[in-house]
Each structure stands twice: as structure tokens, then as C-alpha cells.
Design a protein around this motif. Structure first.
Motif, PDB file in Angstrom:
ATOM      1  N   ARG A 145      38.496  39.091  40.165  1.00  0.00           N
ATOM      2  CA  ARG A 145      38.116  37.684  40.270  1.00  0.00           C
ATOM      3  C   ARG A 145      37.556  37.350  41.653  1.00  0.00           C
ATOM      4  O   ARG A 145      36.462  36.809  41.786  1.00  0.00           O
ATOM      5  N   ASP A 146      38.316  37.685  42.691  1.00  0.00           N
ATOM      6  CA  ASP A 146      38.000  37.148  44.016  1.00  0.00           C
ATOM      7  C   ASP A 146      36.894  37.891  44.744  1.00  0.00           C
ATOM      8  O   ASP A 146      36.213  37.300  45.593  1.00  0.00           O
ATOM      9  N   ARG A 147      36.690  39.170  44.460  1.00  0.00           N
ATOM     10  CA  ARG A 147      35.584  39.886  45.098  1.00  0.00           C
ATOM     11  C   ARG A 147      34.264  39.194  44.749  1.00  0.00           C
ATOM     12  O   ARG A 147      33.398  39.000  45.613  1.00  0.00           O
ATOM     13  N   ILE A 148      34.115  38.819  43.478  1.00  0.00           N
ATOM     14  CA  ILE A 148      32.882  38.169  43.043  1.00  0.00           C
ATOM     15  C   ILE A 148      32.897  36.694  43.410  1.00  0.00           C
ATOM     16  O   ILE A 148      31.897  36.143  43.894  1.00  0.00           O
ATOM     17  N   GLY A 149      34.019  36.043  43.205  1.00  0.00           N
ATOM     18  CA  GLY A 149      34.111  34.618  43.534  1.00  0.00           C
ATOM     19  C   GLY A 149      33.832  34.348  44.993  1.00  0.00           C
ATOM     20  O   GLY A 149      33.213  33.327  45.337  1.00  0.00           O
TER      21      GLY A 149
END
Length: 475
Positions: A145-149
Motif C-alpha cells: 500500500r504505502d510504497r505506491i501511496g
């Protein structure tokens, strides 16, 4: 200094090499098989350009094929002897370091290095794509989730043709982190921007799977079949999702049609990724008591060429499924002994080593115990690790095969308190899943409650009827 398609400066290379690189990244984001040829073309044009070399390294490892990785280690080592890394631009030097760590088997370390690159260069599409796949292979929902977000704000719908692909990756990360409504919204928007974005379609399929919305899943894949069913190296996995929906609806024959036509038939590639899908589908049928011995035997033969060395604990478990399904318990036990020897090695920087010790071996042993009918042993092995099975990679949907094995053995071993807990967990999250209600009925019968068993079975039947699925034949 030249720049790539996304505006990132690159070191000295030819225009031709850069053109092939941009095309390779586009192919990678679209999961087109042409990415391999484009990657080779980059190196043919400029054998010593770091970005061409790291692209080849990422592709080799992420395919989870030991032979590919072994060859790439040798090729990459030769490349590094020819370049002065101190003179490289910082971003390219960082990519070389990440690729080397990945080739060394440290997936988590490579993921961290790629995250540092993305923090400084959020428009580095290759770093995002490679890091996203590493997060998938390590089962890291938060980083999916957070790598892309964390990079998303640097991309713009009206300026970037790959904005939708970034959204598609984000949709998958949202799904794995449990944000189903947001994932569906984001994934459908990504598909609207790029109808053939198979990863985004797949993200929405996962969202429906995790909510038990099998009817919505079938309709999604039917409506968009021309967009996902051909032209990518990901179409087989998407067919696997379709087959899961069929199993949910009790359409075993339809699932087997897909298996024979797409997952493991005369025209399939027998890559490790595709063999995983084949094992995962047949194992669910095995748990339900379906005899697929002939299919298991052919699949076990295919796995035999993939398990000579420890490389992926996740793949090992699926190979053991095939051996158990084929009745080749001795082969399954031989693989386990090999991994037990491997587990004794000191390999702290090899991610697969920890995966094997903490999850892979217990799962493999449990699968063999299931094949032997020793359901108490299955519960003993799987219950303590059920909340950390993600550590050996894959998605929630893929790892559900392990959770279903635990549930089935809890029922068969008479561990009804545990079975009740597991079924309650599943039904609370996925109340529209016929499978969950059928297991609820099974539990009720074992408890002697015929009325509850009948009502739970009726609920499963009603859910299938409401879905009204046509199940056309695969093309």
C-alpha cells in the motif's frame, strides 16, 4: 544529460538503448511478455548501461525461477567488473546496489533500498514496479500500500500515460491492506484509464474475492475478457481467479475446464508462477474430496524440475501440494528433508531462509500430514503460524489455501471449538461466501444441530442462485 520517459535523468547511453528501456518499462507495467526482448535489446545497444543491467536483474529474480537467477548473477557480476560505480549518477548507483542485494537473495533488503530510491525519485517507475513485486513476494501488505501511496502525488492523470498503472498498483496494495471499498474505487478508475491494465483488473478481482463477491468477480472478468485474457504473462493468474469464483459457486466442472485449457494443459508454459496457480486450484478441490489424481500426477512431474534447490518457500509449499495430491508422499518428504538441511545453514541475509524456517517447513509438513489423514498434526503445525503465514509471500487469496487446510483439519480432527472460531472469522468478513456457509453447515452437523445445518446449507444455495452466473467456456 538525457532523461527517460518520466523525466528522470540517466547517465550516458545511446538514444536507442534509452528508447528500448522506456518501452521495456511500459511492457513491464502492462505485464507484456515483450519486456524480455526489450530488456535484451537495451543490453545489446549498451551492455554497460546500469539501468539496462538492473532491469535484467529485477526481471530474473522476480520470475522466481532459480535457473534464471543463477545465470543473471553471473552476467551481473561481469557487468560490475566493467564499470566504475563511483562515477555513476547516484540514482543508477543505488539501483545497482539494490539489484545486487536482490540477486544475493535478500528480498527485504532490496525492497528497503528501492524504497529509498522512490523517496528521492517518486517518478522512478522501475523502482516502483520492482519494489511492488518484492512486497508481493514477501507478503508485506503495508508496503504494498504505502510504497505506491507515498509516490502517488508525484504522478498526474493529465500528464502521465502511466498514471493509471500506478493507480492499479495502489489498488492492489489497498486490497491487501484491507481497504476494500477504496481498492475497488481506485482499481476501477485505473481500468477506466487503461482498459488493458491487467494488474488493475486483477486488483479489483482480489477485492471481490476477499469480500466473497464471486458474482461481481465473474461479471467483471467476463465483461473485460478481451482486455485481460490474452497478450500478457499475467492472464493465467487472472484465469485462476476466475476458477476460484467458479469453485465458490460449486461449478467444479467449470473450474476444471479452466485448469485444462489455461492453468496446466498441453500448451501451458510450466513456469513456476503458473505451476503455483495450478497447485492452488487443485488443492482446494482436494480439500473438498475431489479426486484429480491424473492431473496431480502431471503437475507433480512438472514441479520436479523446479525444486532441486531452495529458492522460494512459497513455491516449495505448492510443489508439496502436487506431490501429496499425486500420492507421491516420498517425494514430498524428500523435499522437506532437503529444506530441513537448508534451514540449518547460517543465511541471515537470505530472505527465503527465514521464510522456510518460520513458515515454509511447517506448511509443507502440515500438507503431508493432511495427505496422511493426520489432522491433529495439521492443527498442531498450522494453528500457531496462522497469523504469520504472510511471511512466506503471496496474497491473502493465495494463502487462503493454507487457512482452508487448517479449517478442514480442525473439523476432521473434532477440534470443533477451533473450527467454530475459524468459521466465525471467515463468515464475519465474507458473509456472501457459499463456502463459508457450507463449512458452517458442516460444523452444525458435527455438533448435532440438524436445523442449523439445513439453514446454513440453504443460505449457501441461495447465494449461488442470487449470483446467477453463466460461466461461458474459456477461449
Amino acid at each position: 544529460m538525457a532523461g527517460d520517459e518520466h523525466g528522470l535523468a540517466v547517465g550516458a547511453t545511446s538514444d536507442a538503448a534509452l528508447k528500448h528501456f522506456d518501452q521495456a518499462v511500459d511492457d513491464l507495467l502492462n505485464f507484456r511478455p515483450e519486456v524480455a526482448a526489450e530488456s535484451r535489446s537495451v543490453l545489446a545497444e549498451d551492455p554497460d548501461w546500469p539501468m539496462g543491467n538492473v532491469l535484467a536483474a529485477y526481471l530474473a529474480v522476480l520470475a522466481t525461477e532459480p535457473d534464471d537467477t543463477r545465470r543473471e548473477r553471473r552476467r551481473f557480476a561481469a557487468f560490475r567488473t566493467r564499470v566504475d560505480e563511483r562515477a555513476l549518477p547516484p540514482r543508477e548507483r543505488a539501483h545497482v546496489a539494490a539489484a545486487q542485494v536482490l540477486l544475493n537473495g535478500d528480498l527485504l533488503g532490496a525492497g528497503r533500498l528501492l524504497a529509498q530510491i522512490v523517496a528521492e525519485h517518486p517518478r522512478d517507475a522501475l523502482a516502483l514496479a520492482a519494489g511492488h513485486q518484492i512486497d508481493f513476494l514477501t507478503g508485506d501488505a503495508r508496503m504494498l500500500r504505502d510504497r505506491i501511496g507515498g509516490a502517488l502525488s508525484a504522478w498526474h492523470e493529465d500528464e502521465d500515460r502511466h498514471y493509471g498503472h500506478i493507480l492499479g498498483m495502489y489498488a492492489f496494495g489497498l486490497e491487501e491492506a484491507g481497504h476494500y471499498d477504496r481498492s475497488e474505487e481506485t482499481g476501477l478508475r485505473a481500468v477506466e484509464l487503461n482498459p488493458r491494465d491487467v494488474w488493475a483488473i486483477h486488483a479489483v478481482a482480489h477485492t471481490y474475492e476477499m469480500q466473497g463477491r464471486f458474482g461481481d468477480g465473474v461479471r467483471l472478468l467476463d465483461e473485460r475478457r478481451d482486455d485481460w485474457a490474452t497478450g500478457t504473462f499475467f492472464n493465467v493468474h487472472t484465469w485462476w481467479h476466475y476458477a476460484l469464483y467458479a469453485l465458490e459457486a460449486g461449478a467444479t466442472g467449470r473450474a476444471l475446464e479452466i485448469y485444462d485449457a489455461v492453468l496446466h494443459g498441453p500448451d501451458t508454459s510450466e513456469s513456476a508462477l503458473e505451476l503455483v496457480d495450478a497447485s492452488a486450484l487443485l488443492w482446494r478441490m482436494y480439500l473438498d474430496g475431489h479426486d484429480q489424481t491424473a492431473r496431480w500426477r502431471a503437475l507433480a512431474d512438472a514441479w520436479a524440475a523446479k525444486t532441486a534447490e531452495p529458492f522460494s518457500a512459497f513455491n516449495d509449499a505448492h510443489a508439496v501440494m502436487a506431490y501429496v495430491g499425486a500420492g507421491r508422499i516420498a517425494d514430498a518428504e524428500a523435499l522437506i528433508r532437503s529444506r530441513e538441511t537448508y534451514a540449518e545453514w547460517e543465511r541471515p541475509a537470505v530472505t527465503n531462509h527465514a521464510m522456510t524456517v518460520r513458515v515454509g517447513l511447517p506448511v509443507c509438513r502440515a500438507l503431508v500430514a493432511y495427505g496422511r489423514g493426520d489432522h491433529e498434526r495439521v492443527v498442531e503445525l498450522l494453528h500457531p503460524i496462522r497469523h504469520r503465514v504472510h511471511e512466506f509471500g503471496g496474497s491473502h487469496a493465495q494463502r487462503d489455501a493454507v487457512q482452508k487446510t487448517l479449517l478442514e483439519s480442525a473439523l476432521r480432527a473434532g477440534r470443533l471449538d477451533l473450527a467454530r472460531l475459524l468459521i466465525s472469522e471467515r463468515t464475519s468478513v465474507r458473509p456472501s461466501s457459499p463456502f463459508n456457509w457450507l463449512k458452517h453447515a458442516d460444523l452444525a452437523r458435527r455438533l448435532g444441530d440438524a436445523g442449523l445445518a439445513a439453514s446454513s446449507t440453504a443460505r449457501a444455495t441461495e447465494l449461488v442462485r442470487e449470483a446467477a452466473l453463466p460461466f461461458p467456456r474459456p477461449r
